[in-house]
Enzyme design. Structure first.
Site, PDB file in Angstrom:
ATOM      1  N   LYS A 203      40.290   6.748  11.065  1.00 57.07           N
ATOM      2  CA  LYS A 203      39.928   7.844  10.174  1.00 57.07           C
ATOM      3  C   LYS A 203      38.475   7.686   9.780  1.00 57.07           C
ATOM      4  O   LYS A 203      38.096   6.653   9.205  1.00 57.07           O
ATOM      5  CB  LYS A 203      40.822   7.811   8.927  1.00 57.07           C
TER       6      LYS A 203
ATOM      7  N   TYR B 131      34.685   3.286   6.945  1.00 61.26           N
ATOM      8  CA  TYR B 131      33.573   3.897   6.221  1.00 61.26           C
ATOM      9  C   TYR B 131      32.414   2.910   6.110  1.00 61.26           C
ATOM     10  O   TYR B 131      32.431   2.015   5.267  1.00 61.26           O
ATOM     11  CB  TYR B 131      34.006   4.285   4.797  1.00 61.26           C
TER      12      TYR B 131
END
EC number: 4.1.2.13
Lengths: 305, 305, 305, 305, 305
Positions: free
Chosen positions: E206, E175
């Site tokens: 992810k 992220y």
């Protein structure tokens, strides 16, 4: 007349013998040290190695090794990586591995000075044992007064202990510096730094020569530092560039008025051509190690020029 | 009448015997400690060692060893590097290795105080075992209230544990200091620091003597700290320079009103000439260890002067 | 009725047996814990131990051990150094070693809270094995919301794993605190902290009792935290000083309305005289561990007063 | 005509033989290096791999491996994780593992650049020994002038030593950068950085090509850096995108006027389609390694297009 | 049709077999992953687990395990401490140990995000070997663009290497976040983060689903990231709460337009009652792993409701 005091953290046996040999070698059996400083390629980047007043020879690091090989220096101080590159061709030099170095790019107004250990201690030990060059000493720069003083005090303590375990002599560069420090050249402050070096157990402490309030150097000003250093021996950095006679006179005074045990010189030596550098080193050696007069030294410098 | 409580982290067997021997030696079988502090060459640089009011002898660190050898001190506290340089000539001194030290250059307005462990624990152990001097104790300075308190609490905890493993006594200097700390000399705050020392498991806790709101010292003010320290014993730092009778009276009160277990003195001792320092140490010893009166102590000080 | 869930990081065999014994001992076979907190000499310095409302007995740390030895507490939490000083005379106490502690001097406006592990894990293990006192648990304080949260999360994780390897129970103090934290006593925030404790794998999680927006405590407010903690059990800190009946009523509600598994009390116990502290502990024990009523507990408190 | 100087920290025996083999392989027995840089997916995120001027092939990292496998590059530099994913299908490539990398998101106005070692040295060693690909060199980026310079100097020193222990060649990227640095492309500053690389003992030093005060590149400007680097060899980064003839002319000048020992190119190669990239690499190889003329190189580039 | 590429840092032999088994188990022999994320009790404290829109079941962490045991998830990601508490009763779940986690209390305006490794690698290895649950993967969250990026890059690199040594699959949460980062949901930036994951050698990356400048999600926007990730496979986080049909449609598009290899969902699953969560997981599984249509998936969701 050499006074050899082997500190208690040098283990009895082989280490003690090596320590004594190394000390005798680098002081040429006199207890006096002429250290040739060759760590400026990091400390000052390329500033000391090019320029109108600098001999063209100095543009390549090999110049340093050529001088150290041929001149009567007690030891040559350089970073391990550089020694690893040239040592095979300059095996006669007694080497001091300078264990920390930093560039001069970050100024103290931006951040207090901090210079940390490069190689791990076990790597240094491996190099000393197996590289095939004669390493006689280790060195480290300490900046008392920096906000990073605690890290450097710890590294210096540990390295001095390990150097002595290996039978190596230790030279500590001590420069009070940082936002907390007013006049870096104050004699009392410099003496304080020398006392720190003594508490750390350094064999030699390299300091900058103090100046009086009017900015003048005076050998007498060194006495406080030499006393504070106790059994650790003090050597002075070369100071600003000047004429050869002035340089030699100053050195003479540092030793005879101030009580220092030799000198540590870099730029003043390597910025000269090979030939002149050798003559200059002979003159320094005469005063710093052989205890000769300024006149005798100058004669050596002038001989063959 | 000596109360010897050996903490549970001292292993049974040889370590326990060594701990007891060390404790008995440094307290001269009385449970009372006269610690001679000799770590100021780092803590105060050269400020304590030169000056109009300072004896010329004090300019060299050897002065400290000469006094510690001849005076009835329980132990002499210095950095390992300095002990390694002089210990071979002063083997009778019971040594305390001071494990951290910092200079006083960076003030707390610039950055909170932080003083970190110099040598690695394994190096200290090696020195204690093999250097050939009698090391009886280790020491460390803690600054509660500093932003760096957590690092120092961890180092102190680990070192106390290791000291006890080696059978060494541990003296903790506890000085609340930092931007968070108002009055460093407040009795309640100092008692808090003493309680921290107790939780860390120190054998002796060295604190500054508290003063009342008007700035006066009073032995009674120490009671809170002595109680808070529990089975850890409290010794007071010498405090500001004063006359010999005042100094001895204050020390007497610290012990008899405050309940402390001796004293820790540095400047007050070594700033005197060798001869006077010895007489002064005898006087301190009389009160701090032999439980004599101020008058008896003064007589010792005056004898032969 | 005791629910014993041994976590999977407790190795099969001896460690598992020890874990079960320790858990049974500290919960007196009930699964309920009465923890006596004795780590305030660092956390609050000497503030909790002197004052008009504090019994004179409390000025010495030995008071803590006297109470813990005679009162029906499940375990007594203190720093290792302090336990090492008194444990030989108080061998019946089940000890919890509090592994981190900090003073309250640095406030969160100056710097976010950070409290780090004191002794190394191997040192703790050595103490647990060889000190000769009964250590049943380890403890650690975590401050979620502090800028130093990552360091504390890592230390807590590693210590919980190691405690379980040794067959020790782990109690985690969880106090959301720091510049990022608004109302530290908010029930939802405290529940969040309890969930963090569950993810770390703590056996018991000590939290502060939440209050409603008007500042009132209410046992029902604990339900969210108890649910969030899952199989980790929640115990509440004592909260602010109040009357004995109020204290006991609040504790009863925490358990019966909130679902907590006992309590953790420090000041409320040790600020009383020895005699009263024992009676008070019996009353707490009645509710927290024996599941008795407030009236039964009050009767114990009043008996013999 | 190849000048092979094996540094003293390469142990005699197997390591020395491996070092020589690796050096000969990556310089194709010429002492000249054509390094294909493939570490930009971290250094520049996806900026170099998509866009109007970028071949569609470049969107997948496999493009890098396809080129490196088919083109005459001396070594391909990439992160270990990426090599671990593609190496099994591209076993002929001589790999350089780039040991540190950072993204370009945090600018120097926010924080000085810092890029730290990714894998532990023992992990790198395990990969080199067991992964089944041919690793010939390790690489690291240093930012002299950053406030984080000390950490990077230490990591670089230790890694160079370890690389040599394993018989691997070391390439050091040296980019003066940080708030303390004015003109990053100044020839004197870049020479200073090259000197730092020499003191660290790097085998090859990758620098950005200096520009004169008017912003023009000039091969002559490299001479100071090449001299300062001593026995460490200098290679230039590709510089800004330009036409193929200009690129090749500049490279020719860097080598023949500046004295560099090859080149290190990334974007200029991989942003082209596979087919064009191969032709371009052949042209680079011709100049950088085979010592051919710009015209010969251009002919190779144009052949088959 | 499963494409299994075993990276070169997985050692030949037992580790390689375990890696393949783990990969096959967590992708159910399809190469597609449905990861159930259960690390929010730290990441979001209790915010995700209570509230008007959240099923009452979700207040206890056991809810997560009940779902993971009964639903067709590829693996369940949670912190080791939580798994240690529930794993003995949920032995059929393939577990992913999430190695770092932080709370959301400190916002990036106060300090850039930093999340560090909880347990030591040797502790993780011990748990994997001896805890008696099926651990198939390890996971770590990286925040490119944070000022603490270097520490996280190093930890991620080392952990991926160690995971592969143990034969475990590695999932990296990536992220981009911090003061240096503008639009966290920008497709090009997210692709950059995916490329970093590829260079680190993650097996699955992810990422958050990118949005176009108007804030709309579009499966096509994922293509850049999927290409940049190379042989590392991309899975998308669930995104904001929405209706079931919208969720499933979006997931379908991510896979079929964007080229992702499954999905990673937390809140969207566990905030539902047990019964509904199971039906919803079956629907997700149908699309993400079994490659079925949105209509088929919806039918599974509606079946039995």
């Amino acid at each position: 007349m050499m006074k050899l005091s082997i500190p208690l953290d040098v283990p009895r046996g082989a280490a003690r013998r090596r320590y004594e040999e190394n000390y005798r070698l680098m002081t040429k059996e006199t207890g006096r040290l002429f250290l040739m400083a060759g760590d400026q390629k990091v400390e000052h980047l390329n500033d000391d190695f090019v320029g109108a007043a600098v001999a063209a020879d100095d543009s390549s690091p090999e110049h340093l090794f050529k001088i150290a090989q041929s001149a009567p220096v007690g030891c040559f101080a350089g970073q391990m990586g550089l020694i690893a590159r040239y040592g095979m061709d300059y095996r006669d030099i007694p080497y001091l591995i300078k264990l920390n170095s930093k560039t001069h790019l970050v100024k103290k107004d931006q951040k207090d000075p901090v210079s940390l250990q490069w190689q791990e201690t076990s790597q240094v030990e491996q190099f000393v044992r197996h590289a095939g060059v004669r390493v006689v000493a280790l060195g480290y720069t300490l900046y008392p007064g920096s906000e990073y003083e605690p890290a450097m005090l710890s590294e210096a303590s540990r390295l001095i202990f390990e150097a002595h375990q290996m039978g190596l002599v230790f030279v500590l560069w001590v420069y009070p510096r940082g936002r907390s420090v007013g006049n870096e050249n104050d004699a009392h402050l410099i003496a304080g730094g020398a006392g720190v070096g003594a508490c750390l157990g350094a064999d030699f402490i390299k300091i900058n020569p103090p100046v009086d309030p009017s900015g003048q150097m005076d050998g007498m000003l060194l006495r406080e530092a030499v006393a504070a250093a106790g059994r650790s021996q003090v050597v002075c950095a070369g100071g600003a560039e000047t004429t050869v006679p002035s340089f030699l006179k100053r050195l003479y005074d540092q030793i005879h008025l101030g009580g220092t045990s030799g000198c540590a010189t870099g730029r003043n030596v390597h910025q000269r051509s090979f030939e002149e550098a050798i003559r200059f080193c002979r003159a320094i050696h005469a005063i710093a190690v052989l205890d000769q007069s300024v006149e005798e030294a100058l004669a050596l410098y002038n001989k063959g020029s």
